[in-house]
Design an enzyme around this catalytic site. Structure first.
Site, PDB file in Angstrom:
ATOM      1  CG  ASP A  10      -7.815  10.585  -0.998  1.00 50.08           C
ATOM      2  OD1 ASP A  10      -6.904   9.900  -0.480  1.00 50.08           O
ATOM      3  OD2 ASP A  10      -7.621  11.355  -1.964  1.00 50.08           O
ATOM      4  CG  ASP A  12      -1.936  13.619  -0.018  1.00 47.34           C
ATOM      5  OD1 ASP A  12      -2.015  14.386   0.961  1.00 47.34           O
ATOM      6  OD2 ASP A  12      -1.057  12.749  -0.119  1.00 47.34           O
ATOM      7  N   GLY A  20       0.742  16.505  -6.015  1.00 46.75           N
ATOM      8  CA  GLY A  20       1.077  15.996  -7.345  1.00 46.75           C
ATOM      9  C   GLY A  20       1.526  14.554  -7.251  1.00 46.75           C
ATOM     10  CB  THR A  54      -4.430   9.196   4.010  1.00 44.34           C
ATOM     11  OG1 THR A  54      -3.431   9.747   3.145  1.00 44.34           O
ATOM     12  CG2 THR A  54      -3.839   8.998   5.399  1.00 44.34           C
ATOM     13  CB  CYS A 102      -4.205  -1.689   5.055  1.00 43.62           C
ATOM     14  SG  CYS A 102      -2.500  -1.228   5.360  1.00 43.62           S
ATOM     15  NE  ARG A 103      -0.434   1.172  -3.058  1.00 43.94           N
ATOM     16  CZ  ARG A 103      -0.079   2.461  -3.001  1.00 43.94           C
ATOM     17  NH1 ARG A 103       0.145   3.026  -1.835  1.00 43.94           N
ATOM     18  NH2 ARG A 103       0.044   3.170  -4.102  1.00 43.94           N
ATOM     19  CG  ASP A 129      -7.946  12.952  -5.422  1.00 43.01           C
ATOM     20  OD1 ASP A 129      -7.668  11.853  -4.874  1.00 43.01           O
ATOM     21  OD2 ASP A 129      -7.118  13.860  -5.594  1.00 43.01           O
TER      22      ASP A 129
HETATM   23 MG   LIG Z   1      -6.104  11.720  -3.316  1.00 46.97          MG
HETATM   24 ZN   LIG Z   2      -0.904  -0.855   3.970  1.00 44.10          ZN
END
Ligand SMILES: [Mg+2]
Ligand SMILES: [Zn+2]
Length: 181
Positions: A10, A12, A20, A54, A102-103, A129
């Site tokens: 992943d 971020d 955040g 990501t 794809c999410r 995370d």
């Molecule tokens: Mg993350």
């Molecule tokens: Zn997607």
């Protein structure tokens, strides 16, 4: 061509400091997590593919363009390449929630990577995370999922719950030693 395992990451909160609840919209706001270069370098040295997966819904929301996201990822790859630790592939879901297949927690980005490179998904690991990262790993059949603790609520701690990048490296080393024959 023989299959190799990968470590899926992943972005971020794992590769770079979490923005955040918002998004990293420009290169100037992109800051690598301490220790991540060493972690990626170790993966490379062991022969793992390293794949970034990501969710960047900020593109779908119109907060940044595909070109903005590409610039951030070009910057990331250049910074990592100095250490021989650039990602082998980067897969981004830039779509609004509910508007694509794809999410995360969809397995699709992992399966797309495995269609592009000879990856042994079952022998691979993922570092994330968020519950969605861990569920993505499970949906794809990734063999080992490491969860980095963060401000995100933990419903699924994965196979190992780590509290720092060095703890992730230690978990990967011990997993790798246990499966290596
Ligand atoms: Mg993350
Ligand atoms: Zn997607």
């Amino acid at each position: 061509m023989s299959l190799r395992p990968a470590v899926f990451f992943d972005r971020d909160g794992v590769v770079n400091v979490s923005p955040g609840t918002g998004y990293v919209l420009r290169v100037a706001d992109f800051q690598l997590m301490p220790g991540i270069v060493d972690l990626l370098g170790w993966c490379k040295a062991q022969g793992f593919y390293t794949i970034l997966v990501t969710s960047q819904q900020g593109v779908g929301k119109g907060l940044m363009s595909h070109a903005d996201l590409d610039a951030i990822h070009d910057h990331l790859q250049a910074e990592l390449a100095v250490h021989g630790a650039a990602f082998d592939r980067i897969h981004s879901c830039t779509h609004l929630a509910g508007s694509c297949t794809c999410r995360k927690p969809s397995a699709q980005m992992i399966l797309d990577a495995a269609a592009a490179l000879p990856i042994n998904v079952a022998a691979s690991a993922l570092v994330g995370d968020h519950d969605r990262d861990i569920q993505m790993a499970r949906n794809a059949g990734v063999g080992f999922a490491i969860r980095l603790s963060s401000d995100n609520v933990v419903n699924d701690p994965g196979d190992v719950l780590a509290h720092s990048i060095p703890e992730i490296l230690a978990a990967l080393k011990s997993w790798h030693a246990s499966v290596a024959k």
